[in-house]
Design a protein around this motif. Sequence first.
Motif, PDB file in Angstrom:
ATOM      1  N   GLU A 111       5.839 -16.586 -62.858  1.00  0.00           N
ATOM      2  CA  GLU A 111       5.554 -16.830 -61.438  1.00  0.00           C
ATOM      3  C   GLU A 111       6.645 -17.698 -60.817  1.00  0.00           C
ATOM      4  N   ASP A 112       7.139 -18.670 -61.570  1.00  0.00           N
ATOM      5  CA  ASP A 112       8.239 -19.504 -61.084  1.00  0.00           C
ATOM      6  C   ASP A 112       9.434 -18.633 -60.698  1.00  0.00           C
ATOM      7  N   PHE A 113       9.770 -17.656 -61.526  1.00  0.00           N
ATOM      8  CA  PHE A 113      10.938 -16.823 -61.229  1.00  0.00           C
ATOM      9  C   PHE A 113      10.680 -15.835 -60.100  1.00  0.00           C
ATOM     10  N   ARG A 114       9.446 -15.362 -59.955  1.00  0.00           N
ATOM     11  CA  ARG A 114       9.164 -14.496 -58.804  1.00  0.00           C
ATOM     12  C   ARG A 114       9.410 -15.253 -57.501  1.00  0.00           C
ATOM     13  N   VAL A 115       8.950 -16.492 -57.449  1.00  0.00           N
ATOM     14  CA  VAL A 115       9.132 -17.316 -56.253  1.00  0.00           C
ATOM     15  C   VAL A 115      10.609 -17.677 -56.073  1.00  0.00           C
ATOM     16  N   THR A 116      11.252 -18.080 -57.168  1.00  0.00           N
ATOM     17  CA  THR A 116      12.655 -18.490 -57.117  1.00  0.00           C
ATOM     18  C   THR A 116      13.552 -17.367 -56.613  1.00  0.00           C
ATOM     19  N   MET A 117      13.386 -16.178 -57.154  1.00  0.00           N
ATOM     20  CA  MET A 117      14.250 -15.070 -56.760  1.00  0.00           C
ATOM     21  C   MET A 117      14.020 -14.679 -55.306  1.00  0.00           C
ATOM     22  N   GLY A 118      12.801 -14.833 -54.831  1.00  0.00           N
ATOM     23  CA  GLY A 118      12.541 -14.581 -53.416  1.00  0.00           C
ATOM     24  C   GLY A 118      13.318 -15.531 -52.525  1.00  0.00           C
ATOM     25  N   ARG A 119      13.425 -16.788 -52.940  1.00  0.00           N
ATOM     26  CA  ARG A 119      14.160 -17.777 -52.144  1.00  0.00           C
ATOM     27  C   ARG A 119      15.642 -17.451 -52.071  1.00  0.00           C
ATOM     28  N   TRP A 120      16.212 -16.941 -53.176  1.00  0.00           N
ATOM     29  CA  TRP A 120      17.648 -16.673 -53.224  1.00  0.00           C
ATOM     30  C   TRP A 120      18.009 -15.287 -52.713  1.00  0.00           C
ATOM     31  N   SER A 121      17.028 -14.495 -52.348  1.00  0.00           N
ATOM     32  CA  SER A 121      17.276 -13.079 -52.071  1.00  0.00           C
ATOM     33  C   SER A 121      18.146 -12.832 -50.833  1.00  0.00           C
ATOM     34  N   GLU A 122      18.347 -13.845 -49.997  1.00  0.00           N
ATOM     35  CA  GLU A 122      19.159 -13.628 -48.794  1.00  0.00           C
ATOM     36  C   GLU A 122      20.663 -13.651 -49.067  1.00  0.00           C
ATOM     37  N   ILE A 123      21.063 -14.009 -50.301  1.00  0.00           N
ATOM     38  CA  ILE A 123      22.481 -13.910 -50.659  1.00  0.00           C
ATOM     39  C   ILE A 123      22.618 -13.131 -51.970  1.00  0.00           C
ATOM     40  N   GLU A 124      23.835 -12.682 -52.250  1.00  0.00           N
ATOM     41  CA  GLU A 124      24.113 -11.924 -53.463  1.00  0.00           C
ATOM     42  C   GLU A 124      24.569 -12.869 -54.567  1.00  0.00           C
ATOM     43  N   LEU A 125      23.790 -12.943 -55.642  1.00  0.00           N
ATOM     44  CA  LEU A 125      24.161 -13.715 -56.823  1.00  0.00           C
ATOM     45  C   LEU A 125      24.504 -12.766 -57.964  1.00  0.00           C
ATOM     46  N   ASP A 126      25.399 -13.186 -58.841  1.00  0.00           N
ATOM     47  CA  ASP A 126      25.667 -12.408 -60.050  1.00  0.00           C
ATOM     48  C   ASP A 126      24.665 -12.745 -61.148  1.00  0.00           C
ATOM     49  N   ASN A 127      24.488 -14.047 -61.399  1.00  0.00           N
ATOM     50  CA  ASN A 127      23.636 -14.504 -62.505  1.00  0.00           C
ATOM     51  C   ASN A 127      22.728 -15.636 -62.053  1.00  0.00           C
ATOM     52  N   ILE A 128      21.539 -15.677 -62.655  1.00  0.00           N
ATOM     53  CA  ILE A 128      20.760 -16.908 -62.661  1.00  0.00           C
ATOM     54  C   ILE A 128      20.770 -17.375 -64.113  1.00  0.00           C
ATOM     55  N   ILE A 129      21.273 -18.584 -64.324  1.00  0.00           N
ATOM     56  CA  ILE A 129      21.530 -19.102 -65.666  1.00  0.00           C
ATOM     57  C   ILE A 129      20.357 -19.982 -66.092  1.00  0.00           C
ATOM     58  N   VAL A 130      19.905 -19.818 -67.345  1.00  0.00           N
ATOM     59  CA  VAL A 130      18.812 -20.633 -67.859  1.00  0.00           C
ATOM     60  C   VAL A 130      19.178 -21.212 -69.217  1.00  0.00           C
ATOM     61  N   MET A 131      18.613 -22.355 -69.539  1.00  0.00           N
ATOM     62  CA  MET A 131      18.574 -22.811 -70.915  1.00  0.00           C
ATOM     63  C   MET A 131      17.364 -22.119 -71.529  1.00  0.00           C
ATOM     64  N   PRO A 132      17.536 -21.326 -72.593  1.00  0.00           N
ATOM     65  CA  PRO A 132      16.460 -20.437 -73.019  1.00  0.00           C
ATOM     66  C   PRO A 132      15.374 -21.073 -73.872  1.00  0.00           C
ATOM     67  N   ALA A 133      15.427 -22.395 -74.042  1.00  0.00           N
ATOM     68  CA  ALA A 133      14.422 -23.082 -74.849  1.00  0.00           C
ATOM     69  C   ALA A 133      14.184 -24.471 -74.286  1.00  0.00           C
ATOM     70  N   THR A 134      13.098 -25.068 -74.699  1.00  0.00           N
ATOM     71  CA  THR A 134      12.868 -26.471 -74.381  1.00  0.00           C
ATOM     72  C   THR A 134      13.907 -27.322 -75.102  1.00  0.00           C
ATOM     73  N   LEU A 135      13.852 -28.617 -74.896  1.00  0.00           N
ATOM     74  CA  LEU A 135      14.694 -29.519 -75.665  1.00  0.00           C
ATOM     75  C   LEU A 135      14.340 -29.406 -77.144  1.00  0.00           C
ATOM     76  N   PHE A 136      15.320 -29.647 -78.004  1.00  0.00           N
ATOM     77  CA  PHE A 136      15.165 -29.389 -79.429  1.00  0.00           C
ATOM     78  C   PHE A 136      13.930 -30.081 -80.001  1.00  0.00           C
ATOM     79  N   TYR A 137      13.738 -31.357 -79.645  1.00  0.00           N
ATOM     80  CA  TYR A 137      12.644 -32.120 -80.243  1.00  0.00           C
ATOM     81  C   TYR A 137      11.268 -31.636 -79.799  1.00  0.00           C
TER      82      TYR A 137
END
Length: 319
Positions: A111-137
């Motif tokens: 749901e976070d990404f559905r909302v996020t992508m809607g906000r950015w949809s007015e411009i053209e982005l190549d990538n949305i970059i994520v850290m794919p995991a929580t912090l190690f600990y």
Amino acid sequence: MSAVTEDERAIKWSYMDHWRSNGPTGPVDQWHSHKTMSAFLKQIKATGFDAIDTFDFRIWQMYGDYGGPAKYQEMVRDHGLERIVNTFHAADYDVRNYAPHLPETHANILEDFRVTMGRWSEIELDNIIVMPATLFYDMEPITEDKLKYSAECWNKVGEITAGFGVKLTCHHEFFCGIQSEPDIETFYSYTDPRYVSLFVDTAQHCIAGLDPVALYDRHAHRVSGFHFKDTRNVATGDDHRHRPDSEIMAPTTGKWFYEMGTPHGLVDFEAMMTAVRDNGYRGWISVEHDKANKEGGDYSESTAISRWYAKNVLEEIYR
């Protein structure tokens, strides 16, 4: 032979907008005012960069100070830069509601990404970059099941971003749960290359004890971008386990990140650029200077040195 036009260049350079300048009362963020933003953009353009990257949380300042992403991008273009290329989704990883290795949090992440992508949809982005995991600990012990759950989460997120024409790409910090070579290989074996790409950060992989050139060569078919920056240190002991931020709290190292061309840097950028060329990568390379002002460093100096290195060393390799 005719000169190569801007549109024909195989590689263009984007600047990830970590930045501080010295004000009368201390360091000033470029988002402080329209004046400080203008000065920042002028310096980025003057040193020869083509575009900028930014952070997802900056969208609130874009709305509040400029009228939204499209209006802010107009300012970027007015200063001679092309556009915003990538945005980094710096999520608050909390095991109670935002942890890719925990399936019960996936609905909230989607749901976070559905909302996020809607906000950015007015411009053209190549990538949305994520850290794919929580912090190690917060993820250890790292198990195959946790890596598989994480992959399942990002496959679904990647479907969402693809619907907006944006790639979902993963950036592996040395302190995140997925940072070792075996865990990275397992994670990508479970991800769908249609929906999950790799974003190579040369310094972060070196700090974690990986060879970023070899990692790129193995996964070149799904690499959608790079952060080019250097380091002088490899993490040791519990460097990757310090709360709340190992880049600041690890006691062994005062400054993790340096610009390309720094003396005693561990990243072999000439080999990296040769691999970029030989794998036929075309597109954007992002230069990043995270915490460049630590230990007497200076953002504008690091930016100029990096751009000199990109132009006079790396572009000579990839012609």
